[in-house]
Write a protein that holds these residues in place. Structure first.
Motif, PDB file in Angstrom:
ATOM      1  N   TYR A  71      -3.199 -14.918   2.142  1.00 64.17           N
ATOM      2  CA  TYR A  71      -3.000 -14.428   1.168  1.00 64.17           C
ATOM      3  C   TYR A  71      -1.992 -15.047   0.164  1.00 64.17           C
ATOM      4  O   TYR A  71      -1.226 -16.089   0.897  1.00 64.17           O
ATOM      5  CB  TYR A  71      -2.046 -13.250   1.561  1.00 64.17           C
ATOM      6  N   LYS A 101      -7.213 -11.390  -2.071  1.00 64.26           N
ATOM      7  CA  LYS A 101      -6.140 -11.635  -1.155  1.00 64.26           C
ATOM      8  C   LYS A 101      -4.906 -12.100  -2.088  1.00 64.26           C
ATOM      9  O   LYS A 101      -4.279 -13.242  -1.888  1.00 64.26           O
ATOM     10  CB  LYS A 101      -6.162 -12.648  -0.103  1.00 64.26           C
ATOM     11  N   THR A 170     -10.442  -6.969  -7.090  1.00 64.47           N
ATOM     12  CA  THR A 170      -9.843  -5.745  -6.661  1.00 64.47           C
ATOM     13  C   THR A 170      -9.989  -4.579  -7.614  1.00 64.47           C
ATOM     14  O   THR A 170     -10.129  -5.096  -8.895  1.00 64.47           O
ATOM     15  CB  THR A 170      -8.234  -6.054  -6.536  1.00 64.47           C
ATOM     16  N   TRP A 194       0.866   0.176  -4.694  1.00 67.17           N
ATOM     17  CA  TRP A 194       1.293  -1.208  -4.442  1.00 67.17           C
ATOM     18  C   TRP A 194       2.357  -1.383  -3.671  1.00 67.17           C
ATOM     19  O   TRP A 194       3.147  -0.624  -3.444  1.00 67.17           O
ATOM     20  CB  TRP A 194       1.296  -1.696  -5.830  1.00 67.17           C
ATOM     21  N   SER A 234      -5.353   4.526   4.387  1.00 68.89           N
ATOM     22  CA  SER A 234      -5.521   2.872   3.995  1.00 68.89           C
ATOM     23  C   SER A 234      -4.563   2.275   2.965  1.00 68.89           C
ATOM     24  O   SER A 234      -4.292   1.220   3.449  1.00 68.89           O
ATOM     25  CB  SER A 234      -7.252   2.667   4.158  1.00 68.89           C
ATOM     26  N   THR A 235      -4.776   2.947   2.051  1.00 73.81           N
ATOM     27  CA  THR A 235      -3.923   2.397   0.674  1.00 73.81           C
ATOM     28  C   THR A 235      -2.401   2.391   1.265  1.00 73.81           C
ATOM     29  O   THR A 235      -1.828   1.467   0.932  1.00 73.81           O
ATOM     30  CB  THR A 235      -4.100   3.174  -0.453  1.00 73.81           C
ATOM     31  N   ASP A 237      -1.189   2.394   4.045  1.00 75.22           N
ATOM     32  CA  ASP A 237      -0.976   1.381   5.118  1.00 75.22           C
ATOM     33  C   ASP A 237      -0.859  -0.267   4.718  1.00 75.22           C
ATOM     34  O   ASP A 237      -0.142  -0.965   5.065  1.00 75.22           O
ATOM     35  CB  ASP A 237      -2.116   1.379   6.069  1.00 75.22           C
ATOM     36  N   ARG A 238      -1.724  -0.444   3.753  1.00 76.01           N
ATOM     37  CA  ARG A 238      -1.638  -1.577   3.221  1.00 76.01           C
ATOM     38  C   ARG A 238      -0.595  -1.947   2.247  1.00 76.01           C
ATOM     39  O   ARG A 238       0.111  -2.938   2.277  1.00 76.01           O
ATOM     40  CB  ARG A 238      -2.880  -1.767   2.351  1.00 76.01           C
ATOM     41  N   GLY A 241       2.193  -2.356   4.761  1.00 80.53           N
ATOM     42  CA  GLY A 241       2.140  -3.629   5.489  1.00 80.53           C
ATOM     43  C   GLY A 241       2.540  -4.850   4.608  1.00 80.53           C
ATOM     44  O   GLY A 241       3.086  -5.812   5.234  1.00 80.53           O
ATOM     45  N   TRP A 242       2.679  -4.823   3.353  1.00 80.79           N
ATOM     46  CA  TRP A 242       2.769  -6.051   2.439  1.00 80.79           C
ATOM     47  C   TRP A 242       4.169  -5.606   1.704  1.00 80.79           C
ATOM     48  O   TRP A 242       4.728  -6.336   0.966  1.00 80.79           O
ATOM     49  CB  TRP A 242       1.963  -6.397   1.464  1.00 80.79           C
TER      50      TRP A 242
END
Length: 366
Positions: A71, A101, A170, A194, A234-235, A237-238, A241-242
């Motif tokens: 990424y 990424k 994206t 985001w 999933s959104t 978690d992403r 996660g970042w």
């Protein structure tokens, strides 16, 4: 918990610029091989700052060809310094080259010196930034048949008749990571699903020895908006996660004593560079439209070290990071090349990569 590398090194002489660029390329490849998941770059201009940062979009594209599994991110793009058309085009191209990424940190800028070089008054930078972001969203959404978009924002002017090419990889566009400090920026990140940068201080004081209480406050506010905005799991978690907490200087050694001694050498050199730049910053602040209202502490002060540094033996670093991991911080952004990039500084940065990879990452698993 992810670990990423922040390529924030300086060159002190023009003849050092090329070596720095090649050394950072090698350092980024070492980070990939050591298990780091992303490479972040700054966006800075003039004043002997950081040679790669004058166009870190180009450097990111170059590295992406060599490390397609990584990424890439920006910490952060100074939005007022970029024409909104070029801002959108460059992001879309990198979004395509990285297969999505890409993590685009956004902010309103740091120094008056950088602003005046692009015809922006520092006092107006936040307003120019907000309007540029609004224009960028219009440009991302524009189709061929939509009416023209008129751009009239300080030094940025234009009239866009067709669509932006290429289209983003994206859906919508690559995520724009704001600093989750003000309500508006926190809401922008959370409502759009985001990631965000989570700060460790609360202005007007830019430093202190209790960083976690600030991180906890801002992360909780960001997470509350994110999880209440109707996103699928999933959104969420992403984004989490970042979610990123940044250390301007990370240094790991075999013992705490060695780490502190080497850290002070690094920071002394870094502070020398900052003081050399102060003369030019003072020239830029010669009128009221370009006065800064906040001041960062001396890098050798405990306030600066407490907020901006992560250092110690692997065991100490693990214990420091456990509360952040338990809170839910997804990504630790590590400034492993902070300050002038001498051969010795690069050796210490590579030492940090090695110890984080072999000892810190395994110690935080599970």
């Amino acid at each position: 918990m992810r670990f990423s590398v922040f390529l924030n090194a300086r060159a002190m002489r023009p003849e050092d610029d090329r070596k720095l660029i090649k050394d950072l390329e090698t350092h980024a490849l070492k980070a990939r091989d050591a298990g780091f998941e992303a490479i972040f770059m700054p966006d800075h201009h003039f004043n002997g700052y950081m040679p790669i940062a004058s166009d870190s979009f180009i450097f990111a594209g170059y590295l992406a060809a060599k490390m397609p599994e990584m990424y890439f991110g920006f910490s952060v793009v100074s939005v007022p310094l970029h024409h909104p058309v070029r801002f959108v085009e460059r992001i879309n191209i990198l979004d395509q080259l990285t297969d999505g990424k890409l993590l685009v940190g956004v902010g309103s800028g740091t120094t008056p010196e950088e602003m005046i070089g692009f015809g922006v008054n520092y006092a107006e930078s936040k307003d120019v930034s907000e309007r540029n972001l609004d224009l960028a969203e219009q440009l991302w959404a524009k189709t061929m048949d939509d009416p023209a978009i008129e751009i009239a924002n300080g030094p940025h002017q234009g009239r866009v008749l067709q669509r932006i090419a290429p289209v983003a990889y994206t859906k919508g566009h690559a995520p724009l990571m704001s600093v989750a400090m003000k309500e508006a920026s926190t809401r922008r990140a959370g409502e759009n699903g985001w990631p965000a940068f989570i700060p460790a201080f609360t202005p007007p004081k830019i430093g202190g020895t209790e960083p976690f209480k600030h991180v906890e406050k801002y992360f909780t506010a960001y997470k509350d908006v994110l999880t209440s905005s109707g996103h699928d799991q999933s959104t969420i978690d992403r984004a989490l996660g970042w979610s990123t907490h940044t250390y301007q200087c990370v240094h790991v050694a075999e013992t705490d004593e060695q780490a502190r001694e080497e850290l002070e050498v690094i920071l002394r050199s870094y502070q020398d560079a900052i003081e050399r730049e102060a003369e030019f910053n003072a020239r830029a602040e010669s009128d009221d439209a370009n006065k800064k209202t906040d001041r960062t502490p001396d890098a050798l002060s405990e306030d600066w070290i407490g907020t901006w540094c992560l250092y110690g033996s692997p065991e100490t670093v693990i214990e420091h990071l456990k509360p952040y991991q338990e809170l839910g911080i997804g990504n630790i952004l590590c400034g492993t090349t902070t300050g002038p990039l001498t051969d010795e500084r690069l050796r210490l940065g590579n030492q940090t990569l090695d110890l984080i990879s072999r000892k810190v990452m395994p110690g935080l698993e599970g």
